[in-house]
Design a protein around this motif. Structure first.
Motif, PDB file in Angstrom:
ATOM      1  N   ALA A 193       1.054  -1.212  -0.103  1.00 25.34           N
ATOM      2  CA  ALA A 193       0.089  -0.221   0.184  1.00 25.34           C
ATOM      3  C   ALA A 193       0.706   1.291  -0.055  1.00 25.34           C
ATOM      4  O   ALA A 193       0.224   2.400  -0.344  1.00 25.34           O
ATOM      5  N   GLU A 194       2.054   1.173   0.705  1.00 28.43           N
ATOM      6  CA  GLU A 194       3.006   2.301   0.510  1.00 28.43           C
ATOM      7  C   GLU A 194       3.698   2.566  -0.827  1.00 28.43           C
ATOM      8  O   GLU A 194       3.739   3.585  -1.293  1.00 28.43           O
ATOM      9  N   LEU A 195       4.066   1.349  -1.404  1.00 26.08           N
ATOM     10  CA  LEU A 195       4.685   1.593  -2.792  1.00 26.08           C
ATOM     11  C   LEU A 195       3.515   1.846  -3.948  1.00 26.08           C
ATOM     12  O   LEU A 195       3.776   2.466  -4.908  1.00 26.08           O
ATOM     13  N   ILE A 196       2.169   1.412  -3.686  1.00 20.83           N
ATOM     14  CA  ILE A 196       1.228   1.689  -4.843  1.00 20.83           C
ATOM     15  C   ILE A 196       0.008   2.367  -3.822  1.00 20.83           C
ATOM     16  O   ILE A 196      -0.605   1.505  -3.289  1.00 20.83           O
ATOM     17  N   PRO A 197       0.281   3.581  -3.518  1.00 17.53           N
ATOM     18  CA  PRO A 197      -0.768   4.330  -2.689  1.00 17.53           C
ATOM     19  C   PRO A 197      -2.107   4.199  -3.134  1.00 17.53           C
ATOM     20  O   PRO A 197      -2.312   4.195  -4.347  1.00 17.53           O
ATOM     21  N   PRO A 198      -3.095   4.061  -2.031  1.00 14.68           N
ATOM     22  CA  PRO A 198      -4.553   4.055  -2.640  1.00 14.68           C
ATOM     23  C   PRO A 198      -4.930   5.334  -2.860  1.00 14.68           C
ATOM     24  O   PRO A 198      -4.239   6.385  -2.505  1.00 14.68           O
ATOM     25  N   TYR A 199      -5.976   5.382  -3.618  1.00 13.93           N
ATOM     26  CA  TYR A 199      -6.447   6.636  -4.026  1.00 13.93           C
ATOM     27  C   TYR A 199      -7.954   6.467  -3.899  1.00 13.93           C
ATOM     28  O   TYR A 199      -8.871   5.693  -4.429  1.00 13.93           O
ATOM     29  N   PRO A 200      -8.635   7.523  -3.084  1.00  5.34           N
ATOM     30  CA  PRO A 200      -7.988   8.679  -2.239  1.00  5.34           C
ATOM     31  C   PRO A 200      -7.020   8.163  -1.031  1.00  5.34           C
ATOM     32  O   PRO A 200      -7.307   6.963  -0.818  1.00  5.34           O
ATOM     33  N   GLU A 201      -6.502   9.135  -0.484  1.00  8.46           N
ATOM     34  CA  GLU A 201      -5.827   8.612   0.864  1.00  8.46           C
ATOM     35  C   GLU A 201      -6.594   8.019   1.812  1.00  8.46           C
ATOM     36  O   GLU A 201      -6.052   7.276   2.547  1.00  8.46           O
ATOM     37  N   ASP A 202      -7.999   8.202   1.945  1.00  9.78           N
ATOM     38  CA  ASP A 202      -8.774   7.556   2.931  1.00  9.78           C
ATOM     39  C   ASP A 202      -9.213   6.007   2.471  1.00  9.78           C
ATOM     40  O   ASP A 202      -9.986   5.427   3.329  1.00  9.78           O
ATOM     41  N   PRO A 241     -18.159  10.069  -5.611  1.00  9.72           N
ATOM     42  CA  PRO A 241     -18.201  10.677  -4.495  1.00  9.72           C
ATOM     43  C   PRO A 241     -18.181   9.991  -3.238  1.00  9.72           C
ATOM     44  O   PRO A 241     -18.538   8.569  -3.213  1.00  9.72           O
ATOM     45  N   GLU A 242     -17.832  10.529  -2.049  1.00 12.64           N
ATOM     46  CA  GLU A 242     -17.861   9.926  -0.842  1.00 12.64           C
ATOM     47  C   GLU A 242     -19.485   9.571  -0.550  1.00 12.64           C
ATOM     48  O   GLU A 242     -20.197  10.228  -1.037  1.00 12.64           O
ATOM     49  N   GLY A 243     -19.458   8.306  -0.146  1.00 15.48           N
ATOM     50  CA  GLY A 243     -20.973   7.698   0.279  1.00 15.48           C
ATOM     51  C   GLY A 243     -21.489   7.120  -0.698  1.00 15.48           C
ATOM     52  O   GLY A 243     -22.395   6.215  -0.850  1.00 15.48           O
ATOM     53  N   TYR A 244     -20.991   6.988  -2.084  1.00 17.24           N
ATOM     54  CA  TYR A 244     -21.431   6.049  -3.051  1.00 17.24           C
ATOM     55  C   TYR A 244     -21.473   4.614  -2.718  1.00 17.24           C
ATOM     56  O   TYR A 244     -20.353   4.117  -2.024  1.00 17.24           O
ATOM     57  N   PRO A 245     -22.596   3.942  -3.007  1.00 16.15           N
ATOM     58  CA  PRO A 245     -22.720   2.647  -2.388  1.00 16.15           C
ATOM     59  C   PRO A 245     -21.708   1.386  -2.937  1.00 16.15           C
ATOM     60  O   PRO A 245     -21.692   0.343  -2.185  1.00 16.15           O
ATOM     61  N   TYR A 246     -21.203   1.664  -3.938  1.00 15.99           N
ATOM     62  CA  TYR A 246     -20.305   0.758  -4.878  1.00 15.99           C
ATOM     63  C   TYR A 246     -18.869   1.009  -5.040  1.00 15.99           C
ATOM     64  O   TYR A 246     -18.600   2.186  -5.027  1.00 15.99           O
ATOM     65  N   ASP A 247     -17.972   0.097  -4.852  1.00 16.62           N
ATOM     66  CA  ASP A 247     -16.663   0.452  -5.373  1.00 16.62           C
ATOM     67  C   ASP A 247     -16.439  -0.162  -6.543  1.00 16.62           C
ATOM     68  O   ASP A 247     -16.373  -1.276  -7.146  1.00 16.62           O
ATOM     69  N   ILE A 248     -16.464   1.086  -7.517  1.00 16.88           N
ATOM     70  CA  ILE A 248     -15.993   0.889  -8.822  1.00 16.88           C
ATOM     71  C   ILE A 248     -14.620   0.452  -9.268  1.00 16.88           C
ATOM     72  O   ILE A 248     -14.417  -0.281 -10.096  1.00 16.88           O
ATOM     73  N   SER A 249     -13.674   1.193  -8.268  1.00 13.39           N
ATOM     74  CA  SER A 249     -12.091   0.670  -8.644  1.00 13.39           C
ATOM     75  C   SER A 249     -11.345   1.336  -7.327  1.00 13.39           C
ATOM     76  O   SER A 249     -11.910   2.431  -6.653  1.00 13.39           O
ATOM     77  N   PHE A 250     -10.538   0.882  -7.155  1.00 12.99           N
ATOM     78  CA  PHE A 250      -9.562   1.416  -6.249  1.00 12.99           C
ATOM     79  C   PHE A 250      -7.902   1.952  -6.965  1.00 12.99           C
ATOM     80  O   PHE A 250      -7.323   2.373  -6.126  1.00 12.99           O
ATOM     81  N   GLU A 251      -8.351   1.803  -8.102  1.00 19.21           N
ATOM     82  CA  GLU A 251      -7.043   2.417  -8.822  1.00 19.21           C
ATOM     83  C   GLU A 251      -7.383   3.556  -9.832  1.00 19.21           C
ATOM     84  O   GLU A 251      -8.248   3.055 -10.960  1.00 19.21           O
ATOM     85  N   TRP A 252      -7.183   4.666  -9.601  1.00 20.23           N
ATOM     86  CA  TRP A 252      -7.517   5.841 -10.453  1.00 20.23           C
ATOM     87  C   TRP A 252      -6.270   6.479 -10.815  1.00 20.23           C
ATOM     88  O   TRP A 252      -5.272   6.250 -10.318  1.00 20.23           O
ATOM     89  N   ALA A 253      -6.461   7.168 -12.044  1.00 18.98           N
ATOM     90  CA  ALA A 253      -5.224   8.152 -12.479  1.00 18.98           C
ATOM     91  C   ALA A 253      -4.895   9.247 -11.565  1.00 18.98           C
ATOM     92  O   ALA A 253      -6.050   9.714 -10.854  1.00 18.98           O
ATOM     93  N   GLU A 254      -3.838   9.496 -11.395  1.00 13.66           N
ATOM     94  CA  GLU A 254      -3.615  10.586 -10.446  1.00 13.66           C
ATOM     95  C   GLU A 254      -4.460  12.116 -11.163  1.00 13.66           C
ATOM     96  O   GLU A 254      -4.645  12.044 -12.412  1.00 13.66           O
ATOM     97  N   PRO A 255      -4.956  12.900  -9.924  1.00 12.07           N
ATOM     98  CA  PRO A 255      -5.951  13.879 -10.378  1.00 12.07           C
ATOM     99  C   PRO A 255      -5.224  15.188 -11.231  1.00 12.07           C
ATOM    100  O   PRO A 255      -5.936  16.120 -11.374  1.00 12.07           O
ATOM    101  N   TYR A 256      -3.851  15.029 -11.791  1.00  7.72           N
ATOM    102  CA  TYR A 256      -3.207  16.324 -12.129  1.00  7.72           C
ATOM    103  C   TYR A 256      -4.044  16.803 -13.364  1.00  7.72           C
ATOM    104  O   TYR A 256      -4.285  17.983 -13.351  1.00  7.72           O
TER     105      TYR A 256
END
Length: 769
Positions: free
Chosen positions: A207-216, A500-515
């Motif tokens: 998890a440190e080498l591949i940080p989750p997105y978002p941080e929480d 958004p926060e509170g959405y009831p389903y996990d679509i992914s834990f891997e997103w592109a950086e928000p830059y």
């Protein structure tokens, strides 16, 4: 999304050299004939005459009396200008490249046959309704009618010594499956984590080498049963990752956004889109205007498919980017005799035989095992004793797929309701659709089948295939992420987190950086009365937010040489615009690449492109630094700056000198014809800029990028703009082979017109033989 490119074609190179010697080398090409673009061309199967006008750029305008004739004509026109590309794509998807390229592509064919792309395409065709089948059948008939007209064949066929066989419906749909593979890359990230677990890294360290997105997002690896992964499993994972290296690495990059009339000078919406896929010659895209009494659309088509994929019709406009949804899972099978355990019973494998014909060699036979999830993809690696087999579940291998009908529906849609109704047929790859219409509305839909996973299954690592982690269905249509006329007055997607926060389903834990999303949003919010010119400026922006994040690191460095001290000051004074003529951009790119070497010994890869990991290490310390403190990591960064400057031998070039957007041919690259077939151009940007410029850390070359761009003005549709590169034609000697490359590179566009354009050639397709 990316273009499939193959390497290691040594046999093909020998074939080409022999063919060139036999036919007088380049002199042979000078005698080649181009397709007919003027006059009349008789094609049996047409019901009425079809008018095909081409602009000087090669953009095609096709007008037909019915949709059937329209798609028939599109098939013929695509074949005129892109026949070799279409041939290569269908052979790749079917795992039949070795029939013409020999032993050099056997491993690629094994991979593709095992996954079953062509079988999925055949199944997708059978699942289409009458509307979809009519479009596919008409398109195929058009391609075949053109082939039957005894046309001049592209030089690739002559060099390889064969003629194309007739097209079949699955040939149309298989490239859609390949594009979906390109945009659904979770399988290899699962393997990456699986390999790291096998090598002894803890869940927390990964998890440190591949940080989750978002941080929480604290849940990273959910299954306790797989925390102890055998070394043989890790070896298998590594071998499968290496097999995947035969295919180009993915890029999580595309931008689209839409702005409501409340923020524009005209009072009507503006919509922009630039998908970032693999660059090649010819282009992935083909610009066309299609018109019949029941359908009119203009924009980017894909050779081999009968629809406008991105563009606008008379009432609406749309654009797409990759959601990045996790729609692939790997299941570790528990074998029992000749079967595997699932739901408390032993199930037998289904077995299908595949035979790969090999030019100049013996056929290769393989048996592919099938499970309740899908194919056992680990069987392509037979030399890893003790490893547990891995089966693949993937939405694109579902037996029913009416995605083509979704695009046909979008081409015809006249409002938001019809647009959403069309997307009900969409399966894969999951895309962020942005929408605008002439009534002033804007909207967003996350399309495609989105799996619902069992509790404890994150989709980040392979899980046991014994039944408890099977998918529990798909997110219901009315619960997919969606927006209509949001209060902000704009919608931006750039492969960043969708839900958004509170959405009831996990679509992914891997997103592109928000830059990129952050920069586009920043520019939209910075001005009022937005215009087409503003949209172009945003699309062309090369301000690096990656540099903004790493600038504080440079402030804290203690340079190890006078040259490093000078360049540190140059970079601190830099505005972060990675323009092609910027030397600072080149220095920073090399610096970041050297930073990315930090965990090489631990992860077994030379570069580790995870900016949040690197930033955290430089702020907090990391075990890969000596000492493992922030100060130790800063010393590593100081040495990284020295090494970066050494790469340029003390003379840092302009960024565009080394950062070249490359457009290689599918098979002529690395042959004597490469100087005719391949193209390249100086380019700016980096992975974080809206005008994206990702680069290979070894040589800074750019193999992916915004190959197509569009800006649609809903106040005046004919004031809209588009461009792609390198050109409309796939014929090496055509004036339209690479004539758009310089326009694309310099940020120019073509007018996206349905009328009032300059006509360079007129062709009438008429019924009869």
């Amino acid at each position: 999304m990316r273009v499939l490119r193959w390497t290691g074609l040594a046999l093909l190179a020998l074939l080409l050299l022999g063919s060139l010697a036999a036919c007088g080398g380049y002199l042979y090409l000078r005698g080649a004939t181009l397709p007919q673009h003027e006059g009349e061309l008789r094609l049996p199967g047409l019901e009425s005459a079809v008018e095909v006008e081409r602009e000087p750029s090669g953009v095609a305008h096709i007008r037909a009396a019915s949709e059937r004739d329209l798609f028939f004509a599109l098939g013929a026109v695509h074949a005129q200008d892109r026949l070799w590309q279409m041939e290569f794509q269908r052979r790749a998807g079917a795992g039949r490249l070795s029939e013409v390229l020999g032993e050099a592509t056997v491993e690629e064919d094994r991979f593709l046959r095992t996954w079953g792309f062509y079988r999925a395409a055949e199944s997708a065709y059978e699942s289409l309704g009458p509307d979809g089948k009519l479009a596919v059948d008409s398109y195929v008939a058009g391609v075949n009618a053109y082939l039957d007209s005894d046309p001049p064949l592209p030089v690739e066929f002559t060099l390889l010594g064969y003629e194309p066989e007739p097209w079949r419906p699955a040939d149309v749909l298989v490239w859609a499956k390949m594009m979906s593979f390109d945009l659904s890359t979770n399988w290899d990230s699962e393997l990456q984590r699986y390999r790291l677990l096998a090598e002894g890294l803890s869940e927390e360290r990964i998890a440190e080498l591949i940080p989750p997105y978002p941080e929480d997002a604290t849940t990273v690896l959910g299954d306790e049963e797989l925390q102890e992964v055998a070394a043989s499993d890790g070896e298998l994972a590594g071998a499968l990752l290496a097999a995947g290296d035969s295919f180009p690495s993915g890029i999580e990059a595309s931008n689209n956004w839409v702005v409501s009339g409340g923020r524009t000078a005209s009072g009507e919406p503006l919509l922009a889109n630039d998908p970032h896929l693999g660059l090649g010659a010819p282009s992935l895209w083909y610009l066309a205007h299609l018109e019949s009494p029941t359908l009119e659309a203009v924009g980017a088509t894909l050779p081999g498919l009968p629809a406008v994929v991105i563009g606008h019709n008379r009432e609406i406009a749309w654009g797409v980017t990759n959601v990045g949804a996790d729609v692939q899972d790997l299941y570790v099978l528990e074998e029992r005799g000749e079967g595997y355990r699932h739901d408390g019973e032993v199930r037998p494998y289904g077995v299908r035989e595949e035979v790969i014909e090999v030019a100049g060699g013996e056929p290769v036979r393989l048996e592919v095992r099938e499970t309740v999830y899908g194919p056992v993809i680990s069987d392509i690696e037979e030399d890893v004793p003790g490893a547990r087999p891995l089966a693949l579940r993937w939405t694109s291998l579902e037996p029913e797929d009416r995605t083509l009908e979704a695009f046909l529906g979008i081409n015809r849609a006249q409002n938001w309701e019809e647009f959403n109704r069309a997307l009900e047929n969409y399966v894969a790859p999951s895309q962020n659709f942005v929408y605008a219409d002439r009534a002033g509305n804007i909207g967003y839909v996350a399309s495609g089948l989105l799996p619902i996973r069992a509790e404890g299954h994150t989709g980040l690592v392979p899980v046991p295939g014994t039944g408890e982690f099977d998918w529990e269905g798909y997110i219901p249509e009315d619960e997919r992420p969606r927006a209509f006329n949001p209060e902000a007055g704009y919608i931006v997607t750039a492969n960043n987190k969708v839900t958004p926060e509170g959405y009831p389903y996990d679509i992914s834990f891997e997103w592109a950086e928000p830059y990129r999303a952050d920069r586009i949003t920043e520019m939209i919010e910075a001005r009022d009365g937005l215009t087409v010119e503003d949209m172009v400026e945003i699309q062309q922006d090369q301000t690096s937010l990656l540099f903004r994040d790493f600038r504080p690191v440079l402030e804290r460095l203690e340079p190890g040489s006078e040259e490093a001290a000078r360049w540190r000051e140059e970079l601190l004074a830099w505005d972060g615009v990675a323009a092609p003529d910027s030397r600072e951009a080149a220095a920073f790119a090399a610096f970041y690449a050297e930073l990315a070497r930090l965990p090489a010994a631990e992860v077994g890869e030379e570069y580790w492109d995870e900016p949040r990991y690197l930033l955290n290490a430089l702020e907090e310390g990391d075990p890969n630094c000596e000492p493992a403190t922030a100060a130790g990591c800063l010393r590593f960064a100081s040495r990284a700056l020295d090494r970066a400057l050494e790469r340029f031998g003390g003379d840092v070039p302009e960024w565009g000198e080394v950062h070249r957007a490359t457009f290689p041919h599918s098979v002529l690259t690395n042959t004597p014809l490469a100087r005719l077939s391949d193209r390249e151009a100086a380019f700016g940007g980096d992975r974080s800029t809206p005008n994206v410029g990702p680069y290979d850390f070894e040589d800074f070359s750019m193999g992916n990028g915004p190959g197509y761009r569009q800006v649609v003005d809903l106040a005046d549709l004919d004031a809209s703009l588009y461009i792609h590169a390198p050109g409309q034609s796939g014929n090496l000697l055509s004036g339209n082979y690479a004539d758009l490359l310089e326009m694309w590179r310099s940020g120019e566009y073509l007018p996206m017109r349905r009328s009032g354009y300059e006509v360079d050639s007129e062709l009438v397709l008429v019924p009869g033989g």
